[in-house]
Design a protein around this motif. Structure first.
Motif, short mmCIF file in Angstrom:
data_model
loop_
_atom_site.label_atom_id
_atom_site.label_comp_id
_atom_site.label_asym_id
_atom_site.label_seq_id
_atom_site.Cartn_x
_atom_site.Cartn_y
_atom_site.Cartn_z
N ASP A 1 -14.20 -74.23 100.29
CA ASP A 1 -13.11 -73.38 99.91
C ASP A 1 -13.49 -72.11 99.05
O ASP A 1 -14.30 -72.62 97.69
CB ASP A 1 -11.91 -74.39 98.70
CG ASP A 1 -10.64 -74.34 98.68
OD1 ASP A 1 -11.03 -73.62 97.43
OD2 ASP A 1 -9.98 -74.54 98.77
N PRO A 2 -12.84 -71.26 98.52
CA PRO A 2 -13.65 -70.10 97.22
C PRO A 2 -12.96 -70.78 96.07
O PRO A 2 -13.70 -70.32 94.70
CB PRO A 2 -12.10 -68.97 97.98
CG PRO A 2 -11.56 -69.52 99.03
CD PRO A 2 -11.80 -70.77 98.86
N GLU A 3 -12.35 -71.69 96.00
CA GLU A 3 -11.82 -71.92 94.25
C GLU A 3 -12.51 -73.03 93.57
O GLU A 3 -13.64 -73.19 92.79
CB GLU A 3 -9.99 -72.41 94.03
CG GLU A 3 -8.76 -71.50 94.24
CD GLU A 3 -7.53 -72.44 93.93
OE1 GLU A 3 -7.61 -72.45 92.45
OE2 GLU A 3 -7.51 -72.94 94.87
N ILE A 4 -13.41 -74.13 94.85
CA ILE A 4 -13.69 -74.68 94.18
C ILE A 4 -15.26 -74.54 94.04
O ILE A 4 -16.11 -74.63 93.44
CB ILE A 4 -14.45 -75.71 96.00
CG1 ILE A 4 -12.68 -76.38 96.06
CG2 ILE A 4 -15.46 -76.97 94.86
CD1 ILE A 4 -12.81 -78.06 94.89
N LEU A 5 -15.71 -73.60 94.67
CA LEU A 5 -17.13 -72.30 94.32
C LEU A 5 -16.71 -72.10 93.70
O LEU A 5 -17.83 -72.08 92.76
CB LEU A 5 -17.30 -71.71 96.22
CG LEU A 5 -17.36 -71.89 97.35
CD1 LEU A 5 -17.47 -71.47 97.61
CD2 LEU A 5 -19.16 -72.51 97.23
N ALA A 6 -15.93 -71.33 93.05
CA ALA A 6 -15.72 -70.56 92.00
C ALA A 6 -15.72 -71.29 90.57
O ALA A 6 -17.02 -71.13 89.53
CB ALA A 6 -14.67 -69.55 92.09
N ALA A 7 -15.16 -72.45 90.60
CA ALA A 7 -15.30 -73.24 89.58
C ALA A 7 -16.87 -74.13 89.19
O ALA A 7 -17.24 -74.14 88.49
CB ALA A 7 -14.36 -74.73 89.49
N ARG A 8 -17.69 -74.75 90.57
CA ARG A 8 -18.62 -75.20 90.31
C ARG A 8 -19.97 -73.93 89.72
O ARG A 8 -20.11 -74.05 89.71
CB ARG A 8 -19.46 -75.54 92.01
CG ARG A 8 -20.68 -75.83 92.12
CD ARG A 8 -21.32 -76.14 93.11
NE ARG A 8 -20.26 -77.22 94.33
CZ ARG A 8 -19.21 -77.35 95.19
NH1 ARG A 8 -19.55 -76.20 95.53
NH2 ARG A 8 -18.56 -78.29 95.47
N ASN A 9 -19.80 -72.40 90.09
CA ASN A 9 -20.01 -71.85 90.06
C ASN A 9 -20.61 -71.59 88.26
O ASN A 9 -21.47 -71.02 87.74
CB ASN A 9 -19.73 -70.63 90.78
CG ASN A 9 -20.93 -70.29 91.88
OD1 ASN A 9 -21.18 -70.89 92.79
ND2 ASN A 9 -20.21 -69.65 93.02
N ARG A 10 -19.21 -71.46 88.08
CA ARG A 10 -19.19 -71.04 86.32
C ARG A 10 -19.72 -72.34 85.85
O ARG A 10 -19.95 -72.11 85.00
CB ARG A 10 -17.54 -71.24 86.38
CG ARG A 10 -17.70 -71.06 84.40
CD ARG A 10 -15.84 -71.06 84.62
NE ARG A 10 -15.11 -71.42 83.13
CZ ARG A 10 -14.25 -71.88 82.63
NH1 ARG A 10 -13.31 -72.57 82.84
NH2 ARG A 10 -14.26 -71.68 81.75
#
Length: 220
Positions: A123-132
Protein backbone atom coordinates in the motif's frame (compact mmCIF):
# COMPACT_ATOMS: atom_id res chain seq x y z
CA UNK A 1 -20.70 25.00 15.84
CA UNK A 2 -17.72 22.62 15.94
CA UNK A 3 -14.80 23.49 13.71
CA UNK A 4 -13.96 21.31 10.73
CA UNK A 5 -10.65 19.46 10.77
CA UNK A 6 -8.87 17.69 7.90
CA UNK A 7 -8.28 13.93 8.06
CA UNK A 8 -4.79 12.46 7.68
CA UNK A 9 -5.36 11.18 4.16
CA UNK A 10 -6.71 14.44 2.77
CA UNK A 11 -10.29 13.16 2.56
CA UNK A 12 -13.43 15.08 3.55
CA UNK A 13 -12.98 17.53 6.38
CA UNK A 14 -14.35 16.39 9.73
CA UNK A 15 -15.99 18.39 12.48
CA UNK A 16 -13.94 18.62 15.66
CA UNK A 17 -16.33 16.31 17.53
CA UNK A 18 -16.02 13.73 14.75
CA UNK A 19 -12.23 13.99 14.95
CA UNK A 20 -12.40 13.32 18.70
CA UNK A 21 -14.56 10.26 18.11
CA UNK A 22 -12.16 9.00 15.47
CA UNK A 23 -9.19 9.45 17.79
CA UNK A 24 -10.99 7.67 20.63
CA UNK A 25 -11.80 4.77 18.34
CA UNK A 26 -8.18 4.43 17.22
CA UNK A 27 -6.89 4.63 20.79
CA UNK A 28 -9.36 1.97 21.93
CA UNK A 29 -8.48 -0.15 18.91
CA UNK A 30 -4.75 0.06 19.66
CA UNK A 31 -5.28 -1.06 23.25
CA UNK A 32 -7.59 -3.88 22.17
CA UNK A 33 -5.21 -5.08 19.44
CA UNK A 34 -2.35 -5.27 21.94
CA UNK A 35 -4.36 -7.23 24.48
CA UNK A 36 -6.54 -9.45 22.29
CA UNK A 37 -5.08 -9.35 18.76
CA UNK A 38 -6.41 -7.83 15.54
CA UNK A 39 -9.51 -10.04 15.46
CA UNK A 40 -11.10 -8.48 18.56
CA UNK A 41 -14.80 -7.74 17.87
CA UNK A 42 -15.32 -4.23 16.55
CA UNK A 43 -18.35 -3.87 18.81
CA UNK A 44 -16.02 -4.14 21.81
CA UNK A 45 -13.75 -1.44 20.38
CA UNK A 46 -16.75 0.85 19.91
CA UNK A 47 -17.87 0.22 23.49
CA UNK A 48 -14.38 0.91 24.88
CA UNK A 49 -14.21 4.10 22.82
CA UNK A 50 -17.54 5.26 24.22
CA UNK A 51 -19.19 5.50 20.81
CA UNK A 52 -21.95 3.61 19.05
CA UNK A 53 -21.34 0.94 16.45
CA UNK A 54 -22.71 3.24 13.74
CA UNK A 55 -20.11 5.88 14.63
CA UNK A 56 -17.29 3.36 14.35
CA UNK A 57 -18.46 2.07 10.98
CA UNK A 58 -18.98 5.61 9.70
CA UNK A 59 -15.28 6.24 10.23
CA UNK A 60 -14.02 2.74 9.45
CA UNK A 61 -16.28 0.66 7.20
CA UNK A 62 -14.35 -2.54 7.87
CA UNK A 63 -11.66 -4.02 10.08
CA UNK A 64 -8.96 -3.58 7.44
CA UNK A 65 -9.46 0.18 7.22
CA UNK A 66 -9.26 0.48 11.02
CA UNK A 67 -6.10 -1.63 11.26
CA UNK A 68 -4.47 0.35 8.46
CA UNK A 69 -5.25 3.69 10.10
CA UNK A 70 -3.93 2.50 13.47
CA UNK A 71 -0.66 1.43 11.81
CA UNK A 72 -0.33 4.66 9.82
CA UNK A 73 -1.02 6.83 12.84
CA UNK A 74 1.44 4.88 14.96
CA UNK A 75 4.24 5.21 12.41
CA UNK A 76 3.52 8.91 11.94
CA UNK A 77 3.65 9.50 15.69
CA UNK A 78 6.92 7.59 16.08
CA UNK A 79 8.48 9.51 13.17
CA UNK A 80 7.43 12.79 14.78
CA UNK A 81 9.01 11.68 18.08
CA UNK A 82 12.28 10.87 16.30
CA UNK A 83 12.31 14.26 14.56
CA UNK A 84 11.51 16.08 17.81
CA UNK A 85 14.28 14.24 19.67
CA UNK A 86 16.76 15.16 16.92
CA UNK A 87 15.76 18.82 17.02
CA UNK A 88 15.32 19.32 20.76
CA UNK A 89 17.98 17.22 22.51
CA UNK A 90 21.56 18.54 22.19
CA UNK A 91 23.29 15.22 22.94
CA UNK A 92 23.03 12.62 20.17
CA UNK A 93 22.84 9.52 22.36
CA UNK A 94 20.41 11.17 24.77
CA UNK A 95 18.23 11.99 21.76
CA UNK A 96 18.35 8.36 20.66
CA UNK A 97 17.39 7.20 24.15
CA UNK A 98 14.48 9.63 24.28
CA UNK A 99 13.22 8.35 20.94
CA UNK A 100 13.45 4.69 22.01
CA UNK A 101 11.63 5.29 25.29
CA UNK A 102 8.90 7.32 23.59
CA UNK A 103 8.50 4.67 20.88
CA UNK A 104 8.00 2.12 23.65
CA UNK A 105 5.36 4.35 25.25
CA UNK A 106 3.54 4.45 21.91
CA UNK A 107 3.44 0.62 22.04
CA UNK A 108 5.16 0.27 18.67
CA UNK A 109 6.79 -3.00 19.69
CA UNK A 110 3.52 -4.51 20.83
CA UNK A 111 1.30 -3.27 18.02
CA UNK A 112 3.35 -3.64 14.85
CA UNK A 113 3.99 -7.40 15.07
CA UNK A 114 0.32 -8.27 15.56
CA UNK A 115 -0.93 -5.87 12.89
CA UNK A 116 1.71 -6.07 10.16
CA UNK A 117 0.36 -9.26 8.57
CA UNK A 118 -3.09 -7.67 8.37
CA UNK A 119 -1.90 -4.71 6.31
CA UNK A 120 -1.12 -4.63 2.60
CA UNK A 121 2.65 -4.18 2.61
CA UNK A 122 2.57 -2.67 -0.89
CA UNK A 123 0.00 0.00 0.00
CA UNK A 124 1.52 3.38 -1.01
CA UNK A 125 0.56 5.05 2.28
CA UNK A 126 2.07 2.22 4.32
CA UNK A 127 5.27 2.31 2.26
CA UNK A 128 5.57 6.10 2.59
CA UNK A 129 5.03 6.01 6.36
CA UNK A 130 7.53 3.18 6.80
CA UNK A 131 10.15 4.90 4.65
CA UNK A 132 9.73 8.12 6.61
CA UNK A 133 10.14 6.29 9.91
CA UNK A 134 13.21 4.41 8.73
CA UNK A 135 14.78 7.61 7.39
CA UNK A 136 14.28 9.81 10.45
CA UNK A 137 15.29 7.09 12.90
CA UNK A 138 18.35 6.16 10.87
CA UNK A 139 19.35 9.83 10.76
CA UNK A 140 19.10 9.90 14.54
CA UNK A 141 21.27 6.81 14.87
CA UNK A 142 23.80 8.15 12.37
CA UNK A 143 24.11 11.32 14.44
CA UNK A 144 24.83 9.25 17.54
CA UNK A 145 27.31 7.19 15.56
CA UNK A 146 29.14 10.25 14.23
CA UNK A 147 29.40 11.58 17.77
CA UNK A 148 31.28 8.42 18.72
CA UNK A 149 28.61 7.32 21.20
CA UNK A 150 26.88 4.56 19.21
CA UNK A 151 28.62 1.33 18.28
CA UNK A 152 29.17 0.78 14.56
CA UNK A 153 27.63 -2.67 14.19
CA UNK A 154 23.96 -1.92 14.92
CA UNK A 155 21.13 -0.63 12.74
CA UNK A 156 17.60 0.65 13.13
CA UNK A 157 16.21 -2.84 12.63
CA UNK A 158 18.05 -3.91 15.78
CA UNK A 159 16.20 -1.23 17.73
CA UNK A 160 12.86 -2.35 16.29
CA UNK A 161 13.58 -5.97 17.24
CA UNK A 162 14.44 -4.90 20.79
CA UNK A 163 11.26 -2.82 21.07
CA UNK A 164 9.23 -5.75 19.76
CA UNK A 165 10.72 -8.19 22.23
CA UNK A 166 10.66 -5.92 25.27
CA UNK A 167 7.33 -4.14 24.83
CA UNK A 168 5.05 -7.08 24.05
CA UNK A 169 3.02 -8.70 26.85
CA UNK A 170 4.52 -11.93 28.13
CA UNK A 171 2.35 -15.07 27.81
CA UNK A 172 -0.08 -15.26 30.70
CA UNK A 173 0.47 -11.66 31.83
CA UNK A 174 -1.41 -8.43 31.32
CA UNK A 175 -0.14 -5.35 29.54
CA UNK A 176 0.17 -3.39 32.77
CA UNK A 177 2.60 -5.93 34.19
CA UNK A 178 5.05 -5.88 31.28
CA UNK A 179 5.00 -2.07 31.09
CA UNK A 180 6.40 -1.97 34.63
CA UNK A 181 9.63 -3.47 33.31
CA UNK A 182 9.88 -2.07 29.77
CA UNK A 183 11.90 1.07 30.59
CA UNK A 184 14.24 -0.86 32.87
CA UNK A 185 15.03 -3.45 30.22
CA UNK A 186 15.26 -0.85 27.45
CA UNK A 187 17.88 1.00 29.49
CA UNK A 188 19.92 -2.20 29.71
CA UNK A 189 19.58 -2.58 25.93
CA UNK A 190 20.56 1.05 25.28
CA UNK A 191 23.63 0.71 27.48
CA UNK A 192 24.64 -2.16 25.20
CA UNK A 193 24.47 0.17 22.18
CA UNK A 194 27.04 2.58 23.57
CA UNK A 195 30.49 2.90 22.08
CA UNK A 196 33.06 1.70 22.69
CA UNK A 197 31.50 -1.75 22.50
CA UNK A 198 32.69 -4.50 24.81
CA UNK A 199 31.88 -7.36 22.44
CA UNK A 200 31.66 -8.21 18.77
CA UNK A 201 28.21 -8.96 17.44
CA UNK A 202 27.59 -12.00 15.24
CA UNK A 203 25.81 -11.58 11.91
CA UNK A 204 24.95 -8.18 10.46
CA UNK A 205 22.78 -5.28 11.51
CA UNK A 206 19.09 -5.83 10.83
CA UNK A 207 17.35 -3.64 8.27
CA UNK A 208 13.70 -2.96 7.58
CA UNK A 209 14.01 -5.21 4.52
CA UNK A 210 15.20 -8.03 6.77
CA UNK A 211 12.19 -7.55 9.01
CA UNK A 212 9.77 -7.32 6.08
CA UNK A 213 11.10 -10.58 4.65
CA UNK A 214 9.94 -12.43 7.76
CA UNK A 215 6.32 -11.29 7.28
CA UNK A 216 4.26 -13.06 4.63
CA UNK A 217 2.79 -10.80 1.96
CA UNK A 218 -0.86 -10.05 2.64
CA UNK A 219 -3.38 -7.91 0.84
CA UNK A 220 -6.38 -6.53 2.58
Amino acid sequence: MAAAVSTRTGGPRLRADAVRNRERIMQAAGEAFVQFGPDVPLDEIARDAGVGNATLYRHFPDRESLVKQVVLTLMDQISERAEAAHNEVPDAFDALCRFVFEAAEQRVGALCPVLTKHVDQSDPEILAARNRLETVATNLMNWARRSGQLREDVGFGDVIVALTQLARPLPGTGCAEIRRFTHRHLQIFLDGLRAPSRSQLTGSAATFNDLRSTVPAHRV
